[in-house]
Design a protein around this motif. Structure first.
Motif, mmCIF file in Angstrom:
data_model
loop_
_atom_site.group_PDB
_atom_site.id
_atom_site.type_symbol
_atom_site.label_atom_id
_atom_site.label_comp_id
_atom_site.label_asym_id
_atom_site.label_seq_id
_atom_site.Cartn_x
_atom_site.Cartn_y
_atom_site.Cartn_z
ATOM 1 N N TYR A 147 2.332 -9.921 39.133
ATOM 2 C CA TYR A 147 2.054 -11.320 39.483
ATOM 3 C C TYR A 147 3.221 -12.275 39.234
ATOM 4 O O TYR A 147 3.099 -13.474 39.478
ATOM 5 C CB TYR A 147 0.809 -11.811 38.736
ATOM 6 C CG TYR A 147 -0.461 -11.299 39.386
ATOM 7 C CD1 TYR A 147 -1.110 -12.046 40.367
ATOM 8 C CD2 TYR A 147 -0.991 -10.066 39.049
ATOM 9 C CE1 TYR A 147 -2.254 -11.582 40.988
ATOM 10 C CE2 TYR A 147 -2.134 -9.579 39.669
ATOM 11 C CZ TYR A 147 -2.764 -10.344 40.636
ATOM 12 O OH TYR A 147 -3.885 -9.877 41.258
ATOM 13 N N ALA A 192 -6.319 -8.783 37.418
ATOM 14 C CA ALA A 192 -6.034 -9.054 38.831
ATOM 15 C C ALA A 192 -7.142 -9.896 39.459
ATOM 16 O O ALA A 192 -6.864 -10.871 40.173
ATOM 17 C CB ALA A 192 -5.855 -7.739 39.590
ATOM 18 N N SER A 193 -8.382 -9.547 39.196
ATOM 19 C CA SER A 193 -9.504 -10.314 39.738
ATOM 20 C C SER A 193 -9.469 -11.758 39.243
ATOM 21 O O SER A 193 -9.643 -12.701 40.013
ATOM 22 C CB SER A 193 -10.823 -9.649 39.333
ATOM 23 O OG SER A 193 -11.908 -10.476 39.642
ATOM 24 N N ASP A 221 -6.402 -13.567 40.797
ATOM 25 C CA ASP A 221 -6.627 -13.844 42.217
ATOM 26 C C ASP A 221 -7.534 -15.063 42.395
ATOM 27 O O ASP A 221 -7.288 -15.909 43.269
ATOM 28 C CB ASP A 221 -7.236 -12.629 42.921
ATOM 29 C CG ASP A 221 -6.240 -11.480 43.082
ATOM 30 O OD1 ASP A 221 -5.019 -11.703 42.899
ATOM 31 O OD2 ASP A 221 -6.698 -10.354 43.379
#
Length: 163
Positions: A60, A137-138, A141
């Motif tokens: 990221y 990640a979830s 995002d």
């Protein structure tokens, strides 16, 4: 139970770097999404989550996300040994929470605890317990899409060595 800090501005804390001179000022990171992870070398779940955090930091970094590892109630030598053994993220800042002032400002109960701060400086997510890449990640995002994921309990935290 929702953290009272979700939706609140992050504290204006300054932390000395673990392995280099100078301090990291959280306010200087405004405009970026910031992941603040409180960890310690004596924390068993911290060992499990460390490679997941490093992988997420690498994945990221180009999306404008900065990872800050805040060493909590630890000794510098054992914290550095932890990183020597498990590795350092190239795009990761490691700092020391001298006197646990940052932990107090963030309401840390134990380690690991991870907070996500949006580009405006607001705490929008908290993960209690060990993080993993899919969860990070979830969460990231959602934050990058302008949402506030809230709080996730993903396992136990340790309040003290051996605790």
């Amino acid at each position: 139970m929702r953290s009272p800090l979700i939706g609140q501005p992050a504290a204006s804390v300054e932390w000395p770097y673990l392995e280099k001179d100078g301090v990291l000022r959280l306010a200087d990171l405004r405009g970026r999404v910031v992941v603040v992870n409180f960890w310690a070398s004596w924390c068993v779940p911290c060992r499990a989550e460390h490679p997941e955090l490093v992988a997420a930091a690498d994945a990221y970094a180009d999306a404008g996300v900065t990872f800050v590892g805040v060493n909590y109630q630890d000794q510098k030598a054992t914290a550095v040994a932890f990183l020597d053994e498990l590795g350092r993220g190239e795009r990761y800042e490691y700092v020391v929470d001298t006197g646990s002032r940052g932990a107090v400002d963030f309401g840390v109960y134990g380690v690991p605890e991870t907070f996500v701060i949006d580009r405006e400086g607001t705490i929008v997510a908290k993960i209690m317990g060990a993080s993993n890449f899919p969860l990070l990640a979830s969460t990231l995002d959602q934050v990058l899409a302008g949402r506030s994921p809230g709080e996730v309990v993903n396992g136990p935290v340790q309040r003290e060595p051996g605790g």
